[in-house]
Every structure is written in structure tokens, then in C-alpha cells.
Design an enzyme around this catalytic site. Structure first.
Site, mmCIF file in Angstrom:
data_model
loop_
_atom_site.group_PDB
_atom_site.id
_atom_site.type_symbol
_atom_site.label_atom_id
_atom_site.label_comp_id
_atom_site.label_asym_id
_atom_site.label_seq_id
_atom_site.Cartn_x
_atom_site.Cartn_y
_atom_site.Cartn_z
ATOM 1 N N ILE A 90 0.637 -1.144 0.137
ATOM 2 C CA ILE A 90 -0.049 -0.141 -0.213
ATOM 3 C C ILE A 90 0.855 1.101 -0.403
ATOM 4 O O ILE A 90 2.143 1.533 0.636
ATOM 5 C CB ILE A 90 -0.913 -0.210 0.859
ATOM 6 C CG1 ILE A 90 -1.692 -1.115 0.938
ATOM 7 C CG2 ILE A 90 -1.863 1.279 1.685
ATOM 8 C CD1 ILE A 90 -2.471 -1.253 2.354
ATOM 9 N N HIS A 137 -10.567 18.343 -3.305
ATOM 10 C CA HIS A 137 -10.979 19.148 -4.208
ATOM 11 C C HIS A 137 -10.668 19.218 -5.858
ATOM 12 O O HIS A 137 -9.353 19.144 -5.754
ATOM 13 C CB HIS A 137 -10.917 21.291 -3.729
ATOM 14 C CG HIS A 137 -11.174 20.932 -2.046
ATOM 15 N ND1 HIS A 137 -12.323 21.357 -2.205
ATOM 16 C CD2 HIS A 137 -10.478 21.071 -0.801
ATOM 17 C CE1 HIS A 137 -12.290 20.833 -0.385
ATOM 18 N NE2 HIS A 137 -11.261 21.314 0.141
ATOM 19 N N CYS A 182 -15.733 16.772 -5.788
ATOM 20 C CA CYS A 182 -16.247 18.082 -6.892
ATOM 21 C C CYS A 182 -16.292 17.731 -8.191
ATOM 22 O O CYS A 182 -15.018 17.295 -9.031
ATOM 23 C CB CYS A 182 -16.297 19.640 -6.453
ATOM 24 S SG CYS A 182 -16.628 19.925 -5.049
ATOM 25 N N SER A 224 -20.223 16.936 -5.140
ATOM 26 C CA SER A 224 -19.998 16.231 -3.997
ATOM 27 C C SER A 224 -19.723 16.674 -2.323
ATOM 28 O O SER A 224 -19.265 18.019 -2.267
ATOM 29 C CB SER A 224 -18.438 15.176 -3.506
ATOM 30 O OG SER A 224 -18.728 14.451 -4.741
ATOM 31 N N SER A 226 -20.590 16.929 2.139
ATOM 32 C CA SER A 226 -19.851 16.787 2.923
ATOM 33 C C SER A 226 -20.342 15.809 3.519
ATOM 34 O O SER A 226 -21.987 15.795 3.442
ATOM 35 C CB SER A 226 -19.271 17.200 3.889
ATOM 36 O OG SER A 226 -19.428 18.263 4.137
#
Lengths: 357, 525
Positions: free
Chosen positions: A82, A164, A206, A232, A234
Site C-alpha cells: 500500500i 478538491h 467535486c 460532492s 460532505s
């Protein structure tokens, strides 16, 4: 006599046909089993999880990434496979009233930061350049192993990005952006270098669907939290911490993933149904035209888990005693050099020596 | 296999009482029996010192010391037992003589808390002595910091020539050193580095008992980071293997210091317990440790008629001159059966002084984007006085690409280091490193009349004038507006034609006809 001979020949022919048909059925059954064994075609799993936002009020993006990290670890992908990139430190931020924790549910129900977290790229290291270098493998030679994506052509990679974004770009740390064309080109580089078998790309920003519009490499499946022109949103704030804890899409994805265990047979079509418009307010989208298999045949654990193909054998294997090897290595260790003169410690503040330097 | 034959003979004797003994003998002298003839070449000592502070806070210092009697310089060492392989391979690959790496959050307030055992600067500090066989020290330094950034999940890869210095007088080796050519020393500080669970987790994994047994079960991240001061460090150095000091052992010390704030962790009361500090209690020692002890500072100073009381009462105490004053410690030995401590009441106070005088100054000015300023001064401080050292600097402008994404936070100037020899009020006898506790053998002492201490100031956060990064956007808008207005006006002037319109005459019929024509879109009469 001739009749019995005929009869025996017919009987033998009949048994031969019967045996042959049984053999065919058995062979196809074994073939089915073999096909199921190698259904997905991948042998190892990797995950690249990126949070691109800085500052305390973007707590929810770090919580998004950590909740996916937690699910992926729980389903079996080890830390060595990962690559976790967090652009800011929320857990030990001076504004965090509960240090060393990042919560995803209000009333502090679930601490997704945990006790055993390994962040590979943090703070100022999360840049567009480092992200693209990780994906394409063009990393400076002194990079440690934990910061590399060492995938091969049999790797299934999960890439999750949050932050963002806008129509065609994703903002990194409020100072630079990555465009959907750069991302598509990076994936094409990965395909040319055979760095993945199949790739699942999830983005929670978004206008997230704009980021996967330009992909053109094969074997990529993409999900986004909102369409072009939508934001989008929250999920819920926590009054004690003072910020929104998670984004809606990832919150419902986390709830969906909490039901999955390494043996579950849930497929991708269920993941597409997560968070309908009534819960998410935005419309999640997905793209499967570049993917060769049918999504209903793709298991969730093909990307989120690390399900190893295991063949169980009942043979016993005799292990040889390696006492001779251990004995010789101990004898070697004993032959340390003994110095003639005794060693001594240095003076910490030799005033006279410093002044006359 | 004569031993196993003897075992079988014992079993053949057939006595029931001898059966367990026979099995025990078989196990001992079986294929692994020869292992016990060899003494283990590495050992672990773990220690926790709890020091109550005058302000009602309490400081806890963990030390885990692994000592390995081996020559790591030769290639081919592949059997690691207690000493972690990750660090052992670093020593041989980069020819290290000493390594000191610390991660700290907060600042040790000496005025309120007294002198620390071992202080570290805020952020990350790395200083390394290389062996004199290293040809390219800077290249090894860069590679080493990259490897360490992967091991400890920190941004140590940001260490480069702009924040690395080679001190010429301080940071002498803390381990064995016959000569000290400062060319092989490198020192760097990253004051912006954050310490959090992701740095604690690999640090814990280097311990032989991880966080499963012994003192390390107390290391819970959610308690350790809820503190005024948190400092964790790794120190590697060569030490004497025996009293004659003719061969080398490698010593790895992992230290962790925290200060728990009385007001953060509940109602400002001065009652402290292990459970209140760590939300855990000690249950068993680490099976791999040869020594596992908790020391509590019970030096009795009368302040406001309060004295220190410890519960459960300790079986033994330890008295010595620590950092210049005589102190008493209560000892709880975990290897001693039935020793579990829970809570205590306490109060303490410490004072100390320093001398000063100008003896030596070394100054290396900075070169932009190449190396930082370095100022070293040797001062003798007079008694009962205050000495102030100040440096003036100017702030230069950065190029716009050199600003971090959050420039309004400010830029850090690394903390200053004070290495001091302080006269001791009580003469200390020379310390035997193997017998005394770990906190007394951090710095080698030449004579007992003074003690060595190294302190750090706070890092300085400087606010540079930040350019307005939105100006390019503003400039584009303004320019486009101006261009549009000018060009638009010219375009209109050049391409607009003027018609002369006759005044309308005519009766109602003409007006109706014009109305119909207008509706049809046909030119009017």
C-alpha cells in the site's frame, strides 16, 4: 457362442461409450474448477491511496483516505503493498482535541487512524510529480522500498483519490493541479510498461466523473462520486471536533465495505449501486467500457482484498536439521578481533583542544 | 548421541517420578542441547523513570538498550536475534560509527521542569559519525537519510546540503572513538517534521518484545501524543565490551520521553498513576530482557510542607548524584516476582546554574540555497548572572516557486544548541556503565567535578512577507478588461455604419402599413 460373443462385444462397446462420456463430464468438471481457480488472472494486489488536501478544515479528506486504507488492510493487503499519501497531518494536529485519532463517524465511534498506520508520503512530499513518479515507476534510485509501487503485469491496483477538484482537474495542496489528460497518460505509461493487470480508479471530489473521461488504456474501471457540473457533499460534522468528518460517497462506500470479508462473493455491480442520489445528493458515476470482464464477474476482493490462491497438500515434507550450519556461523562470530590497545570515549567538551584548533 | 542413550536408560528404569525428569533431560541434551553451551551475544535492558515535576506534571522516560557483542563491520552477518536487522544492515552498509535520530513534538521547559536526561530539538534531528573508511561522506549521508525516511515513515529525504552542517567543535562522538576528525560528522534538523503514530509504530517494531510484553505495553499512541512534550529517539554507538575495553560491542538505545500535563488529563490534581498516564498497567516483564525496572524519583524536598509518598512501598531504593544533585529513586523490578505498581503522591523541585566566558568563536556565513549559517561559541558564564546571546538577521525574498503550499504558516529557523559543562554541587564518582542504571550513562564523564548537558532552544517561526499568489489571476482579468474595452471601442468605430433616418410623415394608413411591414420583417416605407 456367436450370440454371446456378439453380446459381449456390444456390452464392451456400451461400457466403453459410458466410460468415455463419464470421462468427458469429469474432464469438463475439472476444467471448470481450474477455470474458477484462475478466473481473475491476477496474482498480487496493490493500492495507492492519495489525499491531496491540506489544512484542518479538510479533515474529511484525510478521514476518507484512511477509511479506505483501513478496509483494504482489513481485507488482506499488507502495508508493503500500500502506498499511502496524506498531504497533511490531522491526527497530531494541534487543533485536534483527541490526538492520534481520526474519526469517521460522529460521537467518535470509529477511529480509522488506528495504532498500526504506515504513511509513505506525507505533508510536503505529496505533489503531482511524486504521484506520477510512483505510478509510472520513474523514481530516483535512493527511494526506499516502502515508497515504491513495485507492481507487475499480474497486479491488480486500486487507486483512490480524494480532495478538491473541478471539471478536468484535481487540486494538490492548494498550490498545483493534475489534469485528467496527465492522469490518462500516466495510466497509458503504466500499460505500456506492463505495470498492471487490471486497475480500479475511485475518485471522490467535486465533478469527479471528469477525471475518468479521458482514459484510453485497457483494463481500467473507474468510479466517481459525482458527475460533471455536480458537487460532492460532505456527510456530517462532529461538534466536539468542529469539522465535517467524511464525505458522503466514501462514507457509504465504507459502510458497504464493512460488510465484506475476504471470502465474500460480492461483485462490482453492488459497488455501483452504493450511495444513490437520495443519500448522496450527487449522482455517482462509473465507467466500464475499457474493462474486458463483465463487472458482475468481478469480485470486490479482486481489488480491495488480497485473496491468495492456496493449494492444500497432504504430503509430509521432511525438514533437514541445519545444526551444522548454525554451529559454523557461531564459531565465525566468535573470532572477533581483539585490539592491542584499549579504546576510550571522546571528551564531550575539550575546551583546550577547541580553542587551539 | 550418547546423551539420548542415557535418557533412554533413565526412562527404562521405569520410575514414575523419574519420567518428567527424563523428559527434561532429553529435551536439554537433544539436538538443540549444544545451543545452551554458547552464551547469548546480545542482551536487552529496559527501564522507565518517572519523575514528578514541580508544576504538578509528571515526566516519564523509557529506555530500551540492546547490546550486541559483535563486529558488524565484517560482511556476512546474517543471524540477528535481539538487535533489529534493519538497523544492523544500515551500520554495515553505510559504515556508520554512530547514529542519533530523534523525533520531538513540544519543548522541554527547563525553567519549570528542571534539566532533562536527554533533550532533543522540536522536529526531526539526525546526526551521524561515519567510519574513516568512507570515501564520499555526503553521498552516504544522502542515501542514509533516504533509507531512514522509509524505515521511520518521516520526510527525512528532505535533508540535503541546504540544511546539513558539519559542526567542528560540538557533537563529539558519544561512543568509543580514538580520533575525532569532524569531516566524518554530519548534522541536520528538520524543525517542520511532525511526530505521530506512523513514526511510533516502526519505532515500536524495532523493540525485541515489540509492544506485547514488558514496559513497552504502556506505549499507546493515543496517550503518548496527548502530552506537552513527546520525544522519541534512536541512538546507536560502539561501547566497551568489558572493563579492559579491548573489543567493541554495539549499543542500540531507544528512548522515549513524555511529559503529561496535569490540566489536560483531568482536573489539575497532582495524583498520578500508571493507569492515569498510560491507560494500562504493567503485568509482566519482557521474557527476552535481562533487566526490566521502573524507577520513581522520590527525592524528598519540602515544598509547602508536602512530601512524596509512593504506593506500593518499594523494596529497594537507589541513591546517586544525578545531573549534579543527589537523588533517591524507588526501584520496582519486574523480574522480581509480585511487583506491580499502581499510584503515588509526590512533589519536587530542581535548580541549577551555569558559568560563561568568551573563548572560541567559529562562524560560517550562509550561501543562498546552498548552506545555512553556522555559529559556534565557547563561553564561560559567570556565577549568579544572566548572559544573553542574540543574533540579528534580515529576511530575504524567496522565488515564487520556493514557497510551500501554506506560506502563511511561516518558515522555521532551527533551534540553537547549548552544550555545557556545569559544575556539580556534589562530587560524583566515576560511573561503571554496566552496573549503573541507563539514565546515568548517557554521556561519558571524565571527572566528577562537573557534568555534561546538552540543551536546545525553541525553533523560531519567522513570518516572511507572502506574495499575493492570486495576483496572476487579477492581472489577467484586468488586462483582458482593458484590451476588451479598447479593442471593442476601436472595432465599433471602424465597422459601424450610420444611417440617416427620415422623420416619419404620413397618415394613419401609412402607419398601419408600416406596422404590418414591421411584423413581417420587411423594410419600412
Amino acid at each position: 457362442m456367436a450370440v454371446s460373443h456378439c453380446f459381449s462385444r456390444a456390452a464392451s462397446a456400451f461400457t466403453a461409450v459410458l466410460l468415455f462420456s463419464f470421462g468427458c463430464v469429469a474432464a469438463s468438471h475439472i476444467e471448470d474448477q481450474a477455470e474458477q481457480f484462475f478466473r481473475s488472472g491476477h496474482t498480487n494486489n496493490w493500492a495507492v491511496l492519495v489525499c491531496t488536501s491540506r489544512f484542518w478544515f479538510n479533515y474529511r479528506h484525510v478521514a476518507n483516505t484512511l477509511s479506505v486504507y483501513r478496509s483494504v488492510k482489513r481485507l488482506g493487503i499488507p502495508d508493503s503493498h500500500i502506498v499511502l499519501m496524506l498531504a497533511d497531518d490531522m491526527a497530531c494536529n494541534p487543533r485536534n482535541p483527541k490526538p492520534a485519532t481520526v474519526f469517521s463517524h460522529k460521537n467518535m465511534e470509529l477511529n480509522v487512524y488506528g495504532d498500526d498506520v504506515e504513511v509513505d508520503y506525507r505533508s510536503y512530499e505529496v505533489t503531482v510529480e511524486n504521484f506520477l513518479r510512483v505510478l509510472t515507476g520513474r523514481i530516483p534510485p535512493s527511494t526506499p522500498r516502502s515508497k515504491r509501487l513495485l507492481s507487475d503485469d499480474r497486479s491488480n491496483i486500486l487507486i483512490y483519490m480524494t480532495g478538491h477538484g473541478g471539471n478536468g482537474f484535481l487540486k494538490f495542496q492548494d498550490s498545483e493541479e493534475i489534469t485528467n489528460i496527465e492522469l490518462a497518460d500516466a495510466f497509458e505509461q503504466m500499460w505500456q510498461k506492463r505495470r498492471y493487470n487490471e486497475l480500479l480508479f475511485i475518485i471522490d471530489t467535486c465533478q469527479g466523473a471528469s477525471m475518468y473521461e479521458r482514459f484510453y488504456s485497457p483494463n481500467i474501471m473507474a468510479l466517481a462520486s459525482s458527475q460533471v457540473g455536480e458537487d460532492s457533499l460532505s456527510h456530517q460534522p462532529d461538534p466536539a471536533i468542529g469539522v465535517h468528518l467524511m464525505d458522503r460517497y466514501t462514507f457509504y462506500v465504507l459502510e458497504f465495505l464493512e460488510e465484506i470479508n475476504p471470502a465474500s462473493q460480492t461483485n462490482m455491480n453492488d459497488l455501483f449501486q452504493v450511495c444513490p442520489k437520495s443519500l448522496c445528493v450527487s449522482t455517482p458515476g462509473h465507467r466500464t467500457d475499457l474493462f474486458q470482464r463483465d463487472p458482475k464477474n468481478v469480485l470486490i476482493t479482486d481489488f480491495f482484498g488480497s485473496v491468495r490462491k492456496v493449494e492444500i497438500t497432504t504430503e509430509t515434507i521432511n525438514l533437514q536439521q541445519d545444526s551444522e550450519i548454525m554451529e559454523s556461523s557461531y564459531k565465525e562470530d566468535q573470532m572477533d578481533e581483539e585490539l592491542m590497545e584499549p579504546l576510550k570515549y571522546a571528551e564531550q567538551l575539550p575546551v583546550a583542544q577547541i580553542i587551539h584548533q | 548421541m550418547g546423551a539420548s542413550a542415557a535418557g533412554k536408560a533413565e526412562v527404562a528404569a521405569g520410575m514414575a517420578a523419574a519420567m518428567p525428569l527424563a523428559l527434561f533431560v532429553l529435551l536439554l541434551l537433544g539436538p538443540g542441547g549444544w545451543c545452551l553451551a554458547e552464551p547469548q551475544r546480545d542482551s536487552l535492558r529496559e527501564e522507565l523513570v518517572i519523575t514528578p515535576l514541580p508544576s504538578g506534571d509528571v515526566a516519564a522516560t523509557f529506555q530500551f538498550r540492546t547490546r550486541w557483542d559483535s563486529e558488524l563491520q565484517r560482511e556476512g552477518v546474517s543471524h540477528y536475534r535481539l538487535f533489529p536487522k534493519a538497523l544492523g544492515q544500515l551500520i554495515s552498509k553505510y559504515s556508520l560509527r554512530e547514529l542519533h535520530l530523534s523525533f520531538t513534538q513540544g519543548f522541554w521547559r527547563t525553567r519549570y521542569w528542571g534539566p532533562p536526561f536527554l533533550q532533543a530539538p522540536s522536529g526531526a534531528e539526525l546526526w551521524v559519525w561515519f567510519q574513516d573508511t568512507v570515501t564520499n561522506v555526503d553521498k552516504s549521508w544522502k542515501e542514509l537519510s533516504n533509507v531512514l525516511s522509509g524505515i521511520f515513515c518521516a520526510s527525512l529525504n528532505f535533508i540535503d546540503s541546504t540544511n546539513t552542517v558539519t559542526p567542528t567543535a560540538s557533537f563529539k562522538p558519544l561512543g568509543l572513538a580514538n580520533d575525532t576528525d569532524h569531516y566524518f560528522l554530519r548534522y541536520a534538523v528538520l524543525p517542520r517534521e511532525v511526530v505521530c503514530t506512523e513514526n511510533l509504530t516502526p519505532w515500536k517494531k524495532l523493540l525485541p518484545c515489540s509492544s506485547k510484553a514488558g514496559l513497552s505495553v504502556l506505549l499507546k499512541a493515543d496517550r503518548l501524543f496527548h502530552t506537552s512534550y513527546h520525544s522519541q529517539a534512536v541512538h546507536i554507538r560502539p561501547v566497551c565490551r568489558n572493563a579492559r575495553c579491548t573489543s567493541i560491542s554495539w549499543e542500540l538505545r531507544q528512548t522515549l520521553s513524555v511529559v503529561f500535563d496535569a490540566f489536560i488529563t483531568g482536573q489539575g490534581k497532582k495524583d498520578w498513576s500508571l493507569f492515569r498516564m498510560f491507560s494500562r498497567t504493567l503485568t509482566e516483564p519482557c521474557p527476552l530482557a535481562s533487566e526490566s525496572r521502573v524507577y520513581v524519583d522520590i527525592t524528598n524536598y519540602n515544598q509547602d510542607n508536602e512530601t512524596l509518598e509512593v504506593n506500593p512501598p518499594p523494596t529497594t531504593t537507589y541513591q546517586d548524584v544525578i545531573l549534579g544533585t543527589r537523588k533517591t529513586y524507588a526501584i520496582y523490578d519486574l523480574l522480581d516476582t509480585a511487583t506491580i505498581n499502581n499510584s503515588r503522591n509526590l512533589n519536587i523541585q530542581l535548580k541549577w546554574k551555569r558559568p560563561a566566558e568568551n573563548g572560541y568563536i567559529h562562524y560560517q556565513p550562509a550561501q543562498d540555497r546552498l548552506q545555512p549559517h553556522l555559529l559556534e561559541m565557547l563561553i564561560q558564564l559567570p556565577a549568579n548572572s544572566v548572559t544573553k546571546v542574540s543574533i540579528q538577521f534580515e529576511r530575504a525574498l524567496l522565488k515564487w516557486t520556493e514557497y510551500t503550499p501554506d506560506p502563511n504558516h511561516g518558515f522555521y529557523v532551527s533551534p540553537s544548541v547549548l552544550s555545557a559543562l556545569v559544575p556539580s554541587m556534589v562530587a560524583a564518582k566515576p560511573v561503571d556503565w554496566e552496573e549503573s542504571p541507563l539514565f546515568n550513562s548517557l554521556f561519558p564523564v571524565s571527572d566528577g567535578s562537573n557534568y555534561f548537558v546538552r540543551l536546545y532552544t525553541e525553533p523560531l517561526l519567522v513570518n516572511l512577507p507572502t506574495p499575493d499568489f492570486s495576483m496572476p489571476y487579477n492581472v489577467i482579468c484586468l488586462t483582458c478588461t482593458v484590451v476588451a474595452v479598447c479593442y471593442g471601442s476601436f472595432y465599433n468605430l471602424l465597422t459601424r455604419t450610420f444611417h440617416i433616418e427620415e422623420p416619419r410623415t404620413g397618415g394613419l394608413a401609412k402607419r398601419l402599413a408600416n406596422l404590418i411591414r414591421r411584423i413581417r420583417g420587411v423594410p419600412l416605407l
